[in-house]
Design a protein around this motif. Structure first.
Motif, short mmCIF file in Angstrom:
data_model
loop_
_atom_site.label_atom_id
_atom_site.label_comp_id
_atom_site.label_asym_id
_atom_site.label_seq_id
_atom_site.Cartn_x
_atom_site.Cartn_y
_atom_site.Cartn_z
N ALA A 39 0.91 -1.08 -0.09
CA ALA A 39 0.30 -0.22 -0.22
C ALA A 39 0.69 0.40 0.09
O ALA A 39 0.55 2.49 -0.38
N SER A 40 2.05 1.42 0.53
CA SER A 40 3.11 2.57 1.14
C SER A 40 4.06 2.52 -0.51
O SER A 40 4.14 3.83 -0.35
N GLY A 42 2.68 2.26 -3.70
CA GLY A 42 1.77 2.84 -4.34
C GLY A 42 1.24 5.11 -3.63
O GLY A 42 0.59 5.92 -4.22
N ALA A 43 1.62 4.57 -2.10
CA ALA A 43 1.01 6.33 -1.75
C ALA A 43 2.35 7.32 -2.22
O ALA A 43 3.14 7.20 -2.86
N GLY A 44 1.42 8.60 -2.99
CA GLY A 44 2.10 9.55 -2.70
C GLY A 44 2.27 9.61 -4.17
O GLY A 44 3.64 10.04 -4.77
N LYS A 45 2.12 8.63 -5.08
CA LYS A 45 2.12 8.42 -6.28
C LYS A 45 1.06 8.69 -7.27
O LYS A 45 0.42 8.34 -7.62
N PRO A 46 1.01 10.41 -7.65
CA PRO A 46 0.22 10.37 -8.44
C PRO A 46 -0.17 9.85 -10.01
O PRO A 46 1.29 10.01 -10.46
N GLY A 47 -0.76 9.82 -11.10
CA GLY A 47 -1.18 8.90 -12.12
C GLY A 47 -0.27 9.76 -13.16
O GLY A 47 -0.88 10.85 -13.32
N PRO A 48 0.63 9.52 -14.10
CA PRO A 48 0.93 10.55 -14.67
C PRO A 48 -0.01 11.38 -16.06
O PRO A 48 1.03 12.38 -16.12
N LYS A 67 15.73 6.98 -2.23
CA LYS A 67 14.09 6.99 -2.18
C LYS A 67 13.80 8.29 -2.95
O LYS A 67 12.38 8.70 -3.68
N ARG A 68 14.57 9.01 -2.00
CA ARG A 68 13.61 10.31 -2.06
C ARG A 68 14.39 11.17 -3.76
O ARG A 68 13.77 11.89 -4.19
N ALA A 69 15.93 9.98 -4.15
CA ALA A 69 16.12 10.83 -5.75
C ALA A 69 15.45 10.47 -6.62
O ALA A 69 14.83 10.83 -7.27
N LYS A 70 14.65 9.04 -6.16
CA LYS A 70 13.62 8.25 -7.34
C LYS A 70 12.22 8.96 -7.53
O LYS A 70 11.88 8.92 -8.33
N LEU A 71 11.64 9.60 -6.43
CA LEU A 71 10.80 10.73 -5.72
C LEU A 71 11.40 11.63 -7.08
O LEU A 71 9.73 11.81 -7.80
N TRP A 265 3.23 14.12 -2.44
CA TRP A 265 3.67 12.71 -3.39
C TRP A 265 5.27 12.58 -1.69
O TRP A 265 5.93 13.66 -0.99
N LYS A 266 5.19 11.18 -2.08
CA LYS A 266 5.81 10.07 -0.99
C LYS A 266 7.33 9.12 -1.37
O LYS A 266 7.01 8.85 -2.46
N PRO A 267 8.12 8.97 -0.97
CA PRO A 267 8.93 8.56 -1.11
C PRO A 267 8.14 7.11 -0.99
O PRO A 267 7.92 6.36 -0.09
N GLU A 268 8.48 6.31 -2.28
CA GLU A 268 8.29 5.01 -1.43
C GLU A 268 8.28 4.51 -0.40
O GLU A 268 9.60 4.58 0.34
#
Length: 320
Positions: A39-40, A42-48, A67-71, A265-268
């Motif tokens: 679940a986490s 998918g959190a903070g990942k708005p659809g493109p 993780k922050r860099a990926k975000l 938007w949050k890191p994975e």
């Protein structure tokens, strides 16, 4: 004897039932953790394909964070029309702060980015903030602390009292200096000062470029002190007093629809599991069920460690 045999059989049956429920409980905990992790992710990942205003929070001590860099990379490729960079950090590693600055500037090439200073955006936190196109701060926010430092302990006096002598063989006198187990030589101190001053020059150039400051104006804000938001606006370190509402209003002046949804938007892995609540509960349950090894493993899985290495850009009021 028959009665004793029945009692023994009953005890064995009871043990098997207890063991079954222990295993079942541990399996349920594992399933819960797995579901939470999924679940986490998918959190903070708005659809493109969904237009929105992205809200990214940068809080705590700044360290290297994959993780922050990926975000930031995902955000750069998203359909976010504007970005709120909410900063609440005293700073941290210089290199980690530089990484954030570079990532935010890349995002700003295709959409407006506004930084919102909450309680504090000092040192490395301010490096992150000036990557934005506009900075909003509260009247009593703390910002500034423009400078670089390196700290290391010196245990030589303590070792002398304990009668401990550390010997070393070096390829050159400045190798592994300062070490903390011997007094810092003048040559080592001079080399370290040169390192600090070079990073400080980079920091000042960044402030000069982003905030359009030079000469006496730049000197007035780069002596290491901190400023309130009210002071900072007069010194041109921030652009506006206010909060997220004012930041969104500024985005609207840059063509961003203020009615768009603001999406976090949050890191994975930054959900409940990342806070450590589920992990701690599972570890305690495992201990109570007689599985201390599992409890230790669950606790160990969350020990990322807070290690600050290298040069620092961090505001840390001294405790007198």
């Amino acid at each position: 004897m028959a009665l004793n045999a029945e009692a023994i059989l009953e005890r064995r049956s009871l043990r098997r039932r207890v063991a079954f429920w222990r295993v079942a409980a541990i399996v349920l905990v594992g399933v819960a953790l797995a579901v939470g992790a999924l679940a986490s992710r998918g959190a903070g990942k708005p659809g493109p394909r969904s237009a929105h205003i992205a809200r990214v929070e940068l809080s705590g001590v700044i360290m290297d964070d994959e993780k922050r860099a990926k975000l930031f990379k995902s955000l750069d490729k998203s359909e976010a029309k504007g970005v709120l960079l909410v900063v609440n950090s005293p700073g941290g590693g210089v290199t980690a702060s530089e990484d954030i600055y570079v990532a935010v500037r890349k995002i700003a090439e295709t959409r407006p980015v506004v930084a919102v200073v909450q309680t504090v955006a000092a040192s490395g936190g301010y490096i992150a903030a000036i990557a934005a196109d506009h900075i909003v701060a509260r009247q009593n926010s703390i910002t500034g602390s423009i400078g670089v430092l390196a700290q290391y302990p010196n245990f030589s006096g303590l070792l002398d009292k304990l009668g401990v002598e550390v010997e070393s063989v070096k390829s050159s006198p400045l190798k592994a200096a300062p070490s903390g187990v011997e007094p810092t030589s003048p040559e080592a101190r001079k080399a370290l000062e040169a390192l600090i001053l070079d990073s400080f020059a980079w920091f000042k150039d960044l402030v000069s470029e982003r905030r359009k400051l030079s000469g006496p104006q730049l000197a007035a804000v780069t002596d290491g002190r901190v400023f309130t938001g009210r002071q900072a606006i007069g010194l041109k370190l921030v652009d506006e007093l206010g909060g997220e509402d004012e930041a969104i209003a500024w985005l609207a002046t840059k063509g961003v629809d203020a009615g768009l949804p603001v999406r976090e938007w949050k890191p994975e892995g930054s959900g409940l599991g990342a806070l450590g609540l589920a992990r701690s509960a599972a570890a305690s349950l495992a201990d109570g069920l007689g599985a201390p090894a599992l409890g230790a493993a669950l606790r160990g899985a969350g020990q990322d460690g807070l290690v600050l290495d290298g040069l620092l850009a961090v505001w840390q009021p001294a405790a007198q």
